[in-house]
Design an enzyme around this catalytic site. Structure first.
Site, PDB file in Angstrom:
ATOM      1  N   HIS A  72      48.517 -17.131 -40.651  1.00 18.16           N
ATOM      2  CA  HIS A  72      47.809 -15.933 -41.101  1.00 18.16           C
ATOM      3  C   HIS A  72      47.994 -14.811 -40.086  1.00 18.16           C
ATOM      4  O   HIS A  72      47.836 -15.019 -38.891  1.00 18.16           O
ATOM      5  CB  HIS A  72      46.309 -16.221 -41.261  1.00 18.16           C
ATOM      6  CG  HIS A  72      45.961 -16.771 -42.623  1.00 18.16           C
ATOM      7  ND1 HIS A  72      44.727 -16.643 -43.185  1.00 18.16           N
ATOM      8  CD2 HIS A  72      46.710 -17.453 -43.518  1.00 18.16           C
ATOM      9  CE1 HIS A  72      44.720 -17.202 -44.382  1.00 18.16           C
ATOM     10  NE2 HIS A  72      45.907 -17.717 -44.612  1.00 18.16           N
ATOM     11  N   TYR A 200      35.046 -12.447 -42.854  1.00 17.28           N
ATOM     12  CA  TYR A 200      33.769 -12.660 -42.151  1.00 17.28           C
ATOM     13  C   TYR A 200      32.824 -11.563 -42.644  1.00 17.28           C
ATOM     14  O   TYR A 200      33.064 -10.389 -42.414  1.00 17.28           O
ATOM     15  CB  TYR A 200      33.956 -12.545 -40.639  1.00 17.28           C
ATOM     16  CG  TYR A 200      34.710 -13.701 -40.016  1.00 17.28           C
ATOM     17  CD1 TYR A 200      36.100 -13.765 -40.054  1.00 17.28           C
ATOM     18  CD2 TYR A 200      34.025 -14.750 -39.404  1.00 17.28           C
ATOM     19  CE1 TYR A 200      36.788 -14.835 -39.497  1.00 17.28           C
ATOM     20  CE2 TYR A 200      34.712 -15.819 -38.823  1.00 17.28           C
ATOM     21  CZ  TYR A 200      36.088 -15.854 -38.889  1.00 17.28           C
ATOM     22  OH  TYR A 200      36.768 -16.920 -38.330  1.00 17.28           O
ATOM     23  N   PRO A 292      30.641 -21.956 -34.832  1.00 16.92           N
ATOM     24  CA  PRO A 292      31.970 -21.863 -35.451  1.00 16.92           C
ATOM     25  C   PRO A 292      32.400 -20.441 -35.823  1.00 16.92           C
ATOM     26  O   PRO A 292      33.521 -20.234 -36.256  1.00 16.92           O
ATOM     27  CB  PRO A 292      31.843 -22.740 -36.694  1.00 16.92           C
ATOM     28  CG  PRO A 292      30.406 -22.968 -36.905  1.00 16.92           C
ATOM     29  CD  PRO A 292      29.704 -22.737 -35.628  1.00 16.92           C
ATOM     30  N   LYS A 296      36.464 -21.516 -32.549  1.00 17.24           N
ATOM     31  CA  LYS A 296      36.927 -21.908 -31.221  1.00 17.24           C
ATOM     32  C   LYS A 296      36.733 -23.388 -30.876  1.00 17.24           C
ATOM     33  O   LYS A 296      37.336 -23.878 -29.927  1.00 17.24           O
ATOM     34  CB  LYS A 296      36.177 -21.069 -30.154  1.00 17.24           C
ATOM     35  CG  LYS A 296      36.563 -19.617 -30.160  1.00 17.24           C
ATOM     36  CD  LYS A 296      37.967 -19.397 -29.632  1.00 17.24           C
ATOM     37  CE  LYS A 296      38.535 -18.060 -30.078  1.00 17.24           C
ATOM     38  NZ  LYS A 296      39.759 -18.199 -30.837  1.00 17.24           N
ATOM     39  N   TYR A 384      40.433 -13.822 -30.849  1.00 16.89           N
ATOM     40  CA  TYR A 384      40.470 -14.679 -32.036  1.00 16.89           C
ATOM     41  C   TYR A 384      41.734 -15.550 -32.046  1.00 16.89           C
ATOM     42  O   TYR A 384      41.675 -16.758 -32.310  1.00 16.89           O
ATOM     43  CB  TYR A 384      40.415 -13.828 -33.316  1.00 16.89           C
ATOM     44  CG  TYR A 384      40.118 -14.649 -34.557  1.00 16.89           C
ATOM     45  CD1 TYR A 384      41.129 -15.312 -35.257  1.00 16.89           C
ATOM     46  CD2 TYR A 384      38.814 -14.796 -35.022  1.00 16.89           C
ATOM     47  CE1 TYR A 384      40.862 -16.079 -36.370  1.00 16.89           C
ATOM     48  CE2 TYR A 384      38.529 -15.566 -36.148  1.00 16.89           C
ATOM     49  CZ  TYR A 384      39.555 -16.209 -36.803  1.00 16.89           C
ATOM     50  OH  TYR A 384      39.282 -16.979 -37.905  1.00 16.89           O
TER      51      TYR A 384
END
Ligand code: FAS
Ligand code: PHB
Length: 389
Positions: A72, A200, A292, A296, A384
């Site tokens: 991604h 998100y 979560p 990570k 990220y």
């Protein structure tokens, strides 16, 4: 029985470490409390940092990930209908890989079987002893028989509820914790993902996450009160609430269907220092837990394994103990940065009880700033996709 490294726990940390050590010619014995089918039934992480991808390539356990995983280039952060794209590839040159932890674990077990490594399931009453002696010892019970394993080193890969961390005397441990006043209700559904990349969602009703496992399997989460039970949530109630938190155009177009898995996970930030006690080294969830929100948990386990694998090979092959002496400090340096990112993503995107309009305005302003500032988006992207090892 005697071995070079005893590995307590057969989850991703233990398996990855065993794979790397055995490929380096180091003998291990892995002790796992659960049955293999139970370990393989767990639905957990979904996103691999590129460092984790490279580590799996290094272990030679990457064929199925390359074939079935989805690289991604970015993800979305939203606040109602404000959608901000974080373009990891453009901002950092890196991607992440969508490939479930369940699949990683299955691939590692298959590779371990192919190597003929020693894995003992359904062990009970594990005790770690003689950590300050020339050889450590691990005692355990399997099929009613008490056994003793001697070894040069012990890797505590037995997760948050394991025995390893508690083997370090309480007065010698420094523990840091934040327990969040909410959980994540997660479902798996055999429906096409509602978006090509993860979303998100920040909304006045609480956090939501739209994720996936493949083009036909979606993974969704809702922030829920800690008092909620899975049975409080019908599929219809879940879909209806998720649609109220997603951007309206995404909600209108999404396909819903029956859940094939539904569970609630509590959220906490936790670190226990140090990661070493004599011949014992803590790895992964045995030493730290992240919410979560930053994807990570599994990836921090991977970087711990990377550091410890290199240290143990140097100690056992060349007698160079600098790596094991420096393991705790080196691993903690990366752990704390990931801890900060996971905490900041969680506080930025979730609703906390008793919040006022100011807190909501701060959250909106954070998303507006992300939308306006490439520097802010690059900072988020760097964390990220995973900070360097
Ligand atoms: P694990 O807990 O996976 O494995 C430890 C193993 O040790 C287990 O198999 C256990 O049976 C065994 N064990 C325990 N005590 C033992 C004993 N005394 N003797 C022998 N064996 C023992 N991370 C993300 O990045 N994204 C997510 O979405 C995400 N979702 C999660 C959801 C849930 C419900 C949970 C619990 C965790 C989630 N995580 C997520 C974090 C998760 O992926 C962990 O980071 C990852 O499993 C860490 O792997 P291990 O360190 O191997 O620990
Ligand atoms: C998941 O797909 O399970 C997932 C993805 C990203 C996260 C957490 C969980 O931050």
């Amino acid at each position: 029985m005697d071995t070079q490294v005893a590995i307590i726990g057969g989850g991703p940390s233990g398996l990855l470490l065993s794979q790397l050590l055995n490929r380096a010619g180091i003998d291990t014995v892995m002790l796992e409390r659960a049955t293999r089918s139970h370990v393989l039934s767990r639905i957990r992480a979904g996103i691999l940092e590129w460092g984790t991808v490279e580590l799996l390539r290094q272990t030679g356990v990457d064929a199925r990930m390359e074939a079935e995983g989805f690289p991604h280039d970015g993800c979305y952060m939203t606040d109602e209908d404000l959608m901000v794209h974080i373009d990891f590839k453009a901002l950092t040159g890196k991607q992440v890989m969508v490939y479930g932890q369940t699949e990683v674990t299955a691939d590692l077990y298959a590779a371990q079987d192919a190597m003929g490594t020693t894995i003992i399931h359904e062990v009970e009453d594990v005790q770690i002893l003689d950590l300050d002696q020339a050889k450590a010892a691990v005692e355990y019970t399997v099929k009613g028989e008490r056994r003793r394993l001697t070894c040069a080193y012990v890797a505590g890969c037995d997760g948050f509820h394991g025995v390893s961390r508690k083997t370090i005397p309480a007065e010698k441990r420094r523990e840091f914790e934040r327990v969040y006043p909410f959980g994540w209700l997660g479902i798996l559904s055999e429906t096409p993902p509602c978006n090509d990349e993860l979303i998100y969602c920040n909304s006045p009703r609480g956090f939501a996450l739209a994720s996936m496992r493949n083009a036909h399997l979606s993974r969704y989460y809702l922030q829920v009160p800690l008092t909620d039970k899975v049975e409080d949530w019908s599929d219809e109630a879940f879909w209806s609430e998720l649609k109220r938190r997603l951007p309206s155009a995404t909600a209108a177009a999404m396909e819903t269907g029956p859940s094939i898995e539904k569970s609630i996970a509590p959220l906490r930030s936790f670190v226990s220092e140090p990661l070493r006690w004599g011949r014992l080294f803590l790895v992964g969830d045995a030493a730290h837990i992240v919410p979560p929100t930053g994807a990570k948990g599994l990836n921090l386990a991977a970087s711990d394994v990377h550091y410890l694998h290199e240290a143990l090979v140097a100690a056992l092959k060349s007698g160079d103990e600098s790596g094991i002496d420096g393991y705790s400090e080196k691993a903690l340096a990366r752990i704390w940065k990931a801890m900060r990112f996971s905490w900041s993503m969680t506080t930025m995107m979730h609703r906390f009880d008793g919040e006022d309009a100011f807190a909501e305005a701060m959250r909106r302003a954070t998303l507006e700033h992300l939308a306006a500032s490439e520097t802010a988006r690059r900072e988020l992207a760097e964390n990220y996709i995973g900070l360097p090892y």
